[in-house]
Design a protein around this motif. Structure first.
Motif, PDB file in Angstrom:
ATOM      1  N   THR A 286       0.831  -1.208   0.000  1.00 57.08           N
ATOM      2  CA  THR A 286       0.000   0.000   0.000  1.00 57.08           C
ATOM      3  C   THR A 286       0.862   1.253   0.000  1.00 57.08           C
ATOM      4  N   CYS A 287       1.938   1.246   0.760  1.00 59.44           N
ATOM      5  CA  CYS A 287       2.824   2.413   0.803  1.00 59.44           C
ATOM      6  C   CYS A 287       3.557   2.614  -0.515  1.00 59.44           C
ATOM      7  N   VAL A 288       3.885   1.547  -1.209  1.00 56.75           N
ATOM      8  CA  VAL A 288       4.508   1.689  -2.519  1.00 56.75           C
ATOM      9  C   VAL A 288       3.487   2.209  -3.537  1.00 56.75           C
ATOM     10  N   LEU A 289       2.224   1.843  -3.335  1.00 58.66           N
ATOM     11  CA  LEU A 289       1.159   2.354  -4.206  1.00 58.66           C
ATOM     12  C   LEU A 289       1.029   3.868  -4.053  1.00 58.66           C
ATOM     13  N   HIS A 290       1.182   4.385  -2.838  1.00 52.17           N
ATOM     14  CA  HIS A 290       1.301   5.826  -2.599  1.00 52.17           C
ATOM     15  C   HIS A 290       2.016   6.020  -1.272  1.00 52.17           C
ATOM     16  N   GLU A 291       3.144   6.704  -1.319  1.00 50.93           N
ATOM     17  CA  GLU A 291       4.045   6.724  -0.159  1.00 50.93           C
ATOM     18  C   GLU A 291       3.452   7.407   1.070  1.00 50.93           C
ATOM     19  N   PHE A 292       2.458   8.300   0.910  1.00 52.16           N
ATOM     20  CA  PHE A 292       1.887   8.946   2.083  1.00 52.16           C
ATOM     21  C   PHE A 292       1.024   7.996   2.908  1.00 52.16           C
ATOM     22  N   ALA A 293       0.764   6.804   2.384  1.00 56.16           N
ATOM     23  CA  ALA A 293       0.066   5.800   3.194  1.00 56.16           C
ATOM     24  C   ALA A 293       0.910   5.361   4.380  1.00 56.16           C
ATOM     25  N   VAL A 294       2.212   5.675   4.363  1.00 55.46           N
ATOM     26  CA  VAL A 294       3.088   5.300   5.475  1.00 55.46           C
ATOM     27  C   VAL A 294       2.649   5.960   6.775  1.00 55.46           C
ATOM     28  N   LEU A 295       1.864   7.037   6.674  1.00 57.19           N
ATOM     29  CA  LEU A 295       1.399   7.714   7.885  1.00 57.19           C
ATOM     30  C   LEU A 295       0.402   6.879   8.675  1.00 57.19           C
ATOM     31  N   VAL A 296      -0.040   5.763   8.101  1.00 59.08           N
ATOM     32  CA  VAL A 296      -0.902   4.871   8.884  1.00 59.08           C
ATOM     33  C   VAL A 296      -0.081   4.165   9.964  1.00 59.08           C
ATOM     34  N   LEU A 297       1.220   4.077   9.793  1.00 64.91           N
ATOM     35  CA  LEU A 297       2.043   3.405  10.810  1.00 64.91           C
ATOM     36  C   LEU A 297       1.987   4.126  12.153  1.00 64.91           C
ATOM     37  N   PRO A 298       2.180   5.456  12.223  1.00 67.63           N
ATOM     38  CA  PRO A 298       2.005   6.098  13.539  1.00 67.63           C
ATOM     39  C   PRO A 298       0.581   5.988  14.067  1.00 67.63           C
ATOM     40  N   ALA A 299      -0.413   5.934  13.180  1.00 68.07           N
ATOM     41  CA  ALA A 299      -1.792   5.730  13.644  1.00 68.07           C
ATOM     42  C   ALA A 299      -1.929   4.366  14.306  1.00 68.07           C
ATOM     43  N   HIS A 300      -1.353   3.336  13.686  1.00 65.35           N
ATOM     44  CA  HIS A 300      -1.404   1.995  14.283  1.00 65.35           C
ATOM     45  C   HIS A 300      -0.587   1.925  15.567  1.00 65.35           C
ATOM     46  N   ALA A 301       0.499   2.667  15.626  1.00 63.28           N
ATOM     47  CA  ALA A 301       1.270   2.707  16.872  1.00 63.28           C
ATOM     48  C   ALA A 301       0.431   3.294  17.999  1.00 63.28           C
ATOM     49  N   CYS A 302      -0.345   4.335  17.696  1.00 62.14           N
ATOM     50  CA  CYS A 302      -1.242   4.912  18.704  1.00 62.14           C
ATOM     51  C   CYS A 302      -2.296   3.895  19.143  1.00 62.14           C
ATOM     52  N   THR A 303      -2.797   3.106  18.206  1.00 61.22           N
ATOM     53  CA  THR A 303      -3.772   2.063  18.548  1.00 61.22           C
ATOM     54  C   THR A 303      -3.169   1.071  19.533  1.00 61.22           C
ATOM     55  N   LEU A 304      -1.940   0.638  19.268  1.00 64.10           N
ATOM     56  CA  LEU A 304      -1.278  -0.300  20.180  1.00 64.10           C
ATOM     57  C   LEU A 304      -1.026   0.332  21.541  1.00 64.10           C
ATOM     58  N   ALA A 305      -0.656   1.607  21.553  1.00 65.42           N
ATOM     59  CA  ALA A 305      -0.403   2.283  22.823  1.00 65.42           C
ATOM     60  C   ALA A 305      -1.693   2.419  23.631  1.00 65.42           C
ATOM     61  N   LEU A 306      -2.782   2.795  22.977  1.00 59.57           N
ATOM     62  CA  LEU A 306      -4.059   2.920  23.675  1.00 59.57           C
ATOM     63  C   LEU A 306      -4.539   1.573  24.215  1.00 59.57           C
ATOM     64  N   ALA A 307      -4.178   0.489  23.522  1.00 60.52           N
ATOM     65  CA  ALA A 307      -4.585  -0.851  23.949  1.00 60.52           C
ATOM     66  C   ALA A 307      -3.654  -1.444  24.997  1.00 60.52           C
ATOM     67  N   ARG A 308      -2.565  -0.714  25.316  1.00 57.27           N
ATOM     68  CA  ARG A 308      -1.577  -1.169  26.301  1.00 57.27           C
ATOM     69  C   ARG A 308      -1.060  -2.573  25.956  1.00 57.27           C
ATOM     70  N   MET A 309      -0.606  -2.726  24.746  1.00 59.74           N
ATOM     71  CA  MET A 309      -0.129  -4.015  24.275  1.00 59.74           C
ATOM     72  C   MET A 309       1.217  -4.375  24.921  1.00 59.74           C
ATOM     73  N   PRO A 310       1.462  -5.643  25.173  1.00 59.02           N
ATOM     74  CA  PRO A 310       2.737  -6.078  25.761  1.00 59.02           C
ATOM     75  C   PRO A 310       3.865  -5.968  24.741  1.00 59.02           C
ATOM     76  N   TRP A 311       5.106  -6.101  25.213  1.00 56.79           N
ATOM     77  CA  TRP A 311       6.286  -5.954  24.359  1.00 56.79           C
ATOM     78  C   TRP A 311       6.292  -6.967  23.214  1.00 56.79           C
ATOM     79  N   ARG A 312       5.796  -8.155  23.439  1.00 54.06           N
ATOM     80  CA  ARG A 312       5.781  -9.162  22.382  1.00 54.06           C
ATOM     81  C   ARG A 312       4.994  -8.676  21.171  1.00 54.06           C
ATOM     82  N   THR A 313       3.860  -8.015  21.430  1.00 47.17           N
ATOM     83  CA  THR A 313       3.056  -7.471  20.331  1.00 47.17           C
ATOM     84  C   THR A 313       3.777  -6.327  19.652  1.00 47.17           C
TER      85      THR A 313
END
Length: 498
Positions: free
Chosen positions: A162-189
């Motif tokens: 998806t990011c190669v299809l359009h490079e600005f899609a890479v901004l979904v990565l910090p969004a997903h990082a926020c999702t993991l932080a809000l979910a208090r995911m363990p280090w393994r995740t």
């Protein structure tokens, strides 16, 4: 997947596909679609040659469209992948709602996505943005699966493609990082996600380096301001006030509802998806303007998920009141889901005029089919034609039949052979020599380019303006939206005719 979940996913897919097909052949391409069309019709070596100088960010999309248009070049097939991308996104949004809450939430969210005017607009564009939205929504669903125990490699593959299809899609990565932080995911995740995200960055890095060297392509962008934020909110949550207010209230209810202490929640997925990519891109664009609302179209998926979650909270509160006997019981169990469907139908009715207007070619910035038709009607075979600026040559590249037999005065090397979008033009001296032997010339130009205040940076463009203004005089003019067609005759000839 159980039957209610399957139906919750299937219905939005069908609705979005139907809305996407409605009016798909609107009779003309505009300039961005024209670029897709004429580049995709080139050979693969010619596309590869082009990407070294321009549009590397769209390289994968052009290669995909080369395969699609090999079946039958035409406007409908040009836009059909975007229709499929929008339909897939509607289904994936529904799957997220069903997976994270319940089937009716997914059904409401998927249908809300399908009837959003911004979605309908890009579902009918021959560009990559609807397909990018599908990739991001798919990656988000795979993130939820991976967090719940599935392997991470499917997520990494989808995000990277998806990011190669359009490079600005890479901004979904910090969004997903926020999702993991809000979910208090363990280090393994976190470790699994970081490996997938890191691999995506490594894959994307060469494209970023190449596209940085082509940054002049987005030199027209300006820093976003408050009006940009307001416009994006209206596009995400509804242009009409009758839709915008309730939509924002429901989204607010979803955000303020109690969040689980641990684990991925619907609001924890949807809120970062809707907020983080636009916020980051707008912030970066205060220094280096890169923001355009279509670049973050994929973030829109978060808005209907939030609204559907808020509606579910309202439904839950009403259900508790009924259980306590303070409200009469519903006549049948499907009443809540039906009310939600009726609400979505109301949204569709309110926004239907916007959806209908968008099916008109006149609703796009320009219509190259109309340009070609005007030239075919007024210009005779063998007549000399000058494109001002050179980008206006896109009309002849897209609709060559309308320009059959014309003489392109300035062109030196055709676009495909030159590895550029519009071809290489003669230098100022050679152009003056060519124009010096003409008694008349047709100019196909943009209105801004024919105004005395326009000062182009390109010396050939300056030579065009200087010669037609100094040595020629306007005899005829045809003005249409996005087009000015002028017949210039040499001053001596004009004086003799008078």
């Amino acid at each position: 997947m159980r039957r209610p979940e399957r139906m919750a996913v299937l219905v939005p897919v069908v609705v979005m596909f139907g809305l996407g097909l409605w009016g798909l052949d609107r009779g003309g391409m505009w300039r961005d679609e024209a670029v897709t069309f004429q580049v995709a019709l080139r050979s693969i070596p010619q596309i590869w040659h082009l990407l070294h100088s321009v549009d590397a960010v769209h390289g994968l999309y052009y290669l995909l469209m080369h395969v699609v248009l090999a079946v039958h070049p035409g406007e409908v097939l040009l836009r059909l992948p975007s229709v499929c991308g929008a339909a897939a996104t509607a289904g994936l949004v529904a799957a997220l709602g069903a997976r994270l809450r319940r089937p009716r939430v997914g059904l409401w969210a998927g249908l809300l996505y399908a009837v959003t005017p911004m979605v309908g607009h890009y579902a009918q564009e021959g560009r990559s943005y609807a397909m990018v939205s599908a990739g991001v929504a798919g990656a988000t669903l795979l993130l939820v699966r991976a967090v719940r125990g599935a392997t991470w490699w499917p997520y990494g593959v989808v995000v990277a493609v998806t990011c190669v299809l359009h490079e600005f899609a890479v901004l979904v990565l910090p969004a997903h990082a926020c999702t993991l932080a809000l979910a208090r995911m363990p280090w393994r995740t976190w470790r699994g996600w970081l490996c997938a995200a890191g691999a995506t960055v490594v894959v994307l890095l060469p494209l970023v380096l190449v596209s940085r060297g082509q940054a002049e392509q987005v030199a027209w962008l300006t820093a976003p301001d408050g009006r940009s934020v307001e416009r994006l909110v209206r596009e995400f949550f509804g242009p009409s006030r009758a839709v915008l207010g309730p939509y924002l209230v429901l989204a607010g209810l979803a955000v303020w509802m109690p969040w689980p202490k641990r684990g991925v929640s619907l609001a924890g997925v949807a809120l970062p998806l809707a907020l983080v990519p636009p916020t980051v891109l707008m912030g970066v664009s205060q220094v280096t303007p890169l923001y355009d609302d279509r670049y973050v179209l994929y973030s829109l998926a978060g808005a209907p998920l939030l609204a559907a979650a808020g509606a579910e909270r309202v439904a839950g509160a009403v259900g508790r009141l009924r259980a306590d006997g303070r409200l009469p019981r519903a006549p049948y169990r499907g009443g809540v889901a039906l009310l939600g469907l009726l609400a979505v139908c109301g949204v569709l009715i309110v926004q239907f005029p916007l959806l209908r207007a968008d099916r008109n070619a006149a609703n796009r910035p320009d219509d190259l089919a109309a340009v070609a038709a005007a030239v075919a009607r007024e210009v005779r075979p063998g007549d000399p034609v000058l494109f001002l600026p050179s980008q206006e040559r896109r009309s002849v590249l897209t609709y060559p039949a309308g320009f059959r037999g014309i003489r392109d005065v300035a062109l030196d090397v055709p676009a495909a052979a030159d590895g550029t979008l519009y071809g290489r033009e003669a230098g100022p001296g050679e152009l003056r020599r060519r124009l010096g032997g003409l008694t008349y010339v047709w100019v196909v130009g943009r209105r801004f380019a024919l105004k005395p205040s326009w000062t182009p940076w390109n010396p050939t463009e300056r030579a065009k303006l200087a010669v037609v203004n100094e040595e020629f005089i306007t005899r005829k003019e045809y003005v249409r939206p996005g087009l000015t067609l002028r017949l210039y005759v040499r001053r001596e000839e004009h004086g003799a005719a008078s």
